[in-house]
Design a protein around this motif. Sequence first.
Motif, PDB file in Angstrom:
ATOM      1  N   TYR A   1       3.358   0.377   3.235  1.00 13.65           N
ATOM      2  CA  TYR A   1       2.960  -0.770   4.055  1.00 13.65           C
ATOM      3  C   TYR A   1       3.085  -2.059   3.265  1.00 13.65           C
ATOM      4  O   TYR A   1       2.736  -2.121   2.081  1.00 13.65           O
ATOM      5  CB  TYR A   1       1.508  -0.636   4.525  1.00 13.65           C
ATOM      6  N   LEU A   2       3.543  -3.091   3.946  1.00 15.70           N
ATOM      7  CA  LEU A   2       3.516  -4.440   3.409  1.00 15.70           C
ATOM      8  C   LEU A   2       2.606  -5.244   4.326  1.00 15.70           C
ATOM      9  O   LEU A   2       2.846  -5.338   5.535  1.00 15.70           O
ATOM     10  CB  LEU A   2       4.918  -5.054   3.378  1.00 15.70           C
ATOM     11  N   VAL A   3       1.559  -5.808   3.752  1.00 19.65           N
ATOM     12  CA  VAL A   3       0.525  -6.517   4.516  1.00 19.65           C
ATOM     13  C   VAL A   3       0.482  -7.970   4.054  1.00 19.65           C
ATOM     14  O   VAL A   3       0.527  -8.247   2.851  1.00 19.65           O
ATOM     15  CB  VAL A   3      -0.863  -5.854   4.295  1.00 19.65           C
TER      16      VAL A   3
ATOM     17  N   ILE B   1       0.854  -1.186   0.000  1.00 16.66           N
ATOM     18  CA  ILE B   1       0.000   0.000   0.000  1.00 16.66           C
ATOM     19  C   ILE B   1       0.888   1.234   0.000  1.00 16.66           C
ATOM     20  O   ILE B   1       1.807   1.349   0.807  1.00 16.66           O
ATOM     21  CB  ILE B   1      -0.918   0.034   1.235  1.00 16.66           C
ATOM     22  N   LYS B   2       0.595   2.140  -0.906  1.00 12.81           N
ATOM     23  CA  LYS B   2       1.310   3.413  -0.978  1.00 12.81           C
ATOM     24  C   LYS B   2       0.304   4.528  -0.713  1.00 12.81           C
ATOM     25  O   LYS B   2      -0.726   4.625  -1.392  1.00 12.81           O
ATOM     26  CB  LYS B   2       1.942   3.599  -2.360  1.00 12.81           C
TER      27      LYS B   2
ATOM     28  N   SER C   1      10.309   1.080   4.442  1.00  9.49           N
ATOM     29  CA  SER C   1      10.935   2.116   3.626  1.00  9.49           C
ATOM     30  C   SER C   1      10.936   1.630   2.184  1.00  9.49           C
ATOM     31  O   SER C   1      10.862   0.430   1.921  1.00  9.49           O
ATOM     32  CB  SER C   1      12.363   2.391   4.111  1.00  9.49           C
ATOM     33  N   GLY C   2      11.023   2.548   1.271  1.00  9.77           N
ATOM     34  CA  GLY C   2      11.052   2.154  -0.129  1.00  9.77           C
ATOM     35  C   GLY C   2       9.904   2.764  -0.894  1.00  9.77           C
ATOM     36  O   GLY C   2       9.326   3.778  -0.493  1.00  9.77           O
TER      37      GLY C   2
END
Length: 119
Positions: free
Chosen positions: A70-72, A35-36, A65-66
């Motif tokens: 979010y990474l889900v 998610i950005k 970061s990057g």
Amino acid sequence: SERVKRLERDGVITGYHARLNPAYVDRNLLVFLEIKLSAKSGDVFDQVARDLVAIPEVLECHLISGEFDYLVKARLKEMSAYRRLLGDLLKKLPSSASSHSYIVMEEIKETLFLDVSRL
């Protein structure tokens, strides 16, 4: 026994978990979602964290970061359940700009084991 109690008290051991076979609990679909957010602030990050923590299908959520925020990791019954989850999630999240989904075809390795033998 005393050593284990001390490790628990000191926060080294944070809990004990049963690993369930997803097939037996009808949760075969494993999905990763990036998610950005288009707007970023402490309040936005706090709200997103509250929203994601409240979703039972979400197994893990990481602020990273990057390119994405979010990474889900989520586990669901089927693709239609993921479609509903994603739609509900994107409507609920403040300033949600974009998302990318990755459907897992085969799980190669998943563990909670930390090798501490060299500490």
